[in-house]
Design an enzyme around this catalytic site. Structure first.
Site, PDB file in Angstrom:
ATOM      1  N   GLU A 150    -108.311 -45.189 -66.787  1.00  0.00           N
ATOM      2  CA  GLU A 150    -109.489 -45.834 -67.365  1.00  0.00           C
ATOM      3  C   GLU A 150    -110.496 -46.271 -66.305  1.00  0.00           C
ATOM      4  OE1 GLU A 150    -110.359 -46.033 -70.376  1.00  0.00           O
ATOM      5  OE2 GLU A 150    -108.540 -45.495 -71.462  1.00  0.00           O
ATOM      6  N   GLU A 185     -85.530 -42.121 -63.852  1.00  0.00           N
ATOM      7  CA  GLU A 185     -85.667 -43.429 -63.207  1.00  0.00           C
ATOM      8  C   GLU A 185     -84.479 -43.793 -62.328  1.00  0.00           C
ATOM      9  OE1 GLU A 185     -83.992 -46.869 -66.009  1.00  0.00           O
ATOM     10  OE2 GLU A 185     -85.795 -45.933 -66.829  1.00  0.00           O
TER      11      GLU A 185
END
Length: 304
Positions: free
Chosen positions: A85, A116
């Site tokens: 953004e 992960e």
């Protein structure tokens, strides 16, 4: 890693929602809403820690470095979301704020199982982007124990980059690997262990604060207006025109024409109108003001 999950706040049971499976829709919504109201208060308690992270990011930007978010699962997605953004909001280079998620870009829309669990992958992903001491790395893990994030932070410190650990548990494992820890304690989730709820909300708020604050400090706002917005579509062009009219007091048509003459750079258009000069001279004035519109305008007014 053998930590007892039951000891983590993010894994403990919320007494208010023990019978949520027998509740009606409105009761479920009320419980969730009341729990969500606790998030902002939890964030308030860690504002001094967030301030340090903002200072790290700001200093990195001034040195030509980057702000890099890294995490797995929801945590990684939040980092990517905040990063992507920044270019439309602040006209930044896409490399200036980066979001890295365990398992690569495909993991953003579909979970990559086991991604992960490998600390070496976290280190490797930072190595691939050429991490340097100019950068700031924010490792995000609600549990505070994700191996991928631990590996990333350890590598970042070896490269002498500034490091921040963002978690939702006290004495989090990742906090040991960072120059600054942000441990925002939001309490047990409505659904036990579902950290896409309150924990994710808290982290989203904090990432918003870090990126927005550092961009404001860089001069990408005038008053509370986004004067460095990227004019990439008609909606954003309209927003840019209205920003110019608010700052300068000129008409819509004057603002539109000046914006176009300024190659759709809002900052430049504002200085052009305020000074009554062309694009090249306005660009020089902005450069002398280090890109800060307020400074450029005040210099203009003081010389007028």
């Amino acid at each position: 890693m053998q930590e007892n999950l039951k000891a983590l706040t993010t894994e403990s049971r919320n007494k208010r929602s023990l019978k949520i499976d027998t509740s009606g829709p409105m009761d479920i919504l009320r419980i969730m809403n009341e729990e969500d109201q606790k998030v902002a208060k939890a964030v308030e308690k860690v504002l001094p820690d967030v301030e340090t992270a903002v200072q790290f990011a700001f200093e990195s930007f001034k040195k030509g470095g980057r702000l890099i978010y890294i995490g797995a699962g929801t945590s990684g997605r939040l980092g990517v979301l905040d990063a992507v953004e920044c270019p439309p909001t602040f006209s930044t280079d896409p490399d200036m704020v980066r979001g890295i998620i365990a398992g690569g870009e495909r993991a953003f829309i579909k979970a990559v199982e086991g991604a992960e669990d490998r600390p070496e992958d976290g280190a490797e992903d930072l190595r691939k982007i050429g991490l340097t001491e100019k950068d700031t790395v924010i490792g995000i893990a609600a549990s505070g124990r994700t191996p991928y994030v631990i590996g990333a932070l350890q590598y970042a410190r070896k490269q002498k980059a500034k490091t921040v650990a963002l978690s939702c548990n006290e004495n989090a494992r990742i906090s040991l690997e960072a120059d600054q820890a942000i441990e925002v304690i939001v309490g047990p989730e409505v659904l036990t262990g579902s950290t896409r709820l309150k924990a994710a909300t808290a982290h989203k708020m904090i990432l918003n604060m870090i990126s927005t604050s550092s961009m404001i400090l860089l001069g990408k706002a005038y008053e509370n207006l986004m004067i460095d917005v990227s004019v990439s579509n008609e909606k954003l062009k309209e927003r840019a025109i209205h920003i110019i009219t608010r700052v300068t007091g000129e008409s819509y048509e004057t603002a539109r024409k000046t914006l176009e003459a300024a190659d759709h750079q809002v900052k430049l258009a504002i200085v052009m109108i305020k000074k009554g000069v062309g694009k090249e001279e306005a660009s020089l004035i902005l450069e002398q003001a280090d890109g800060y519109v307020r400074k450029a305008i005040e210099d203009i007014q003081s010389r007028g």
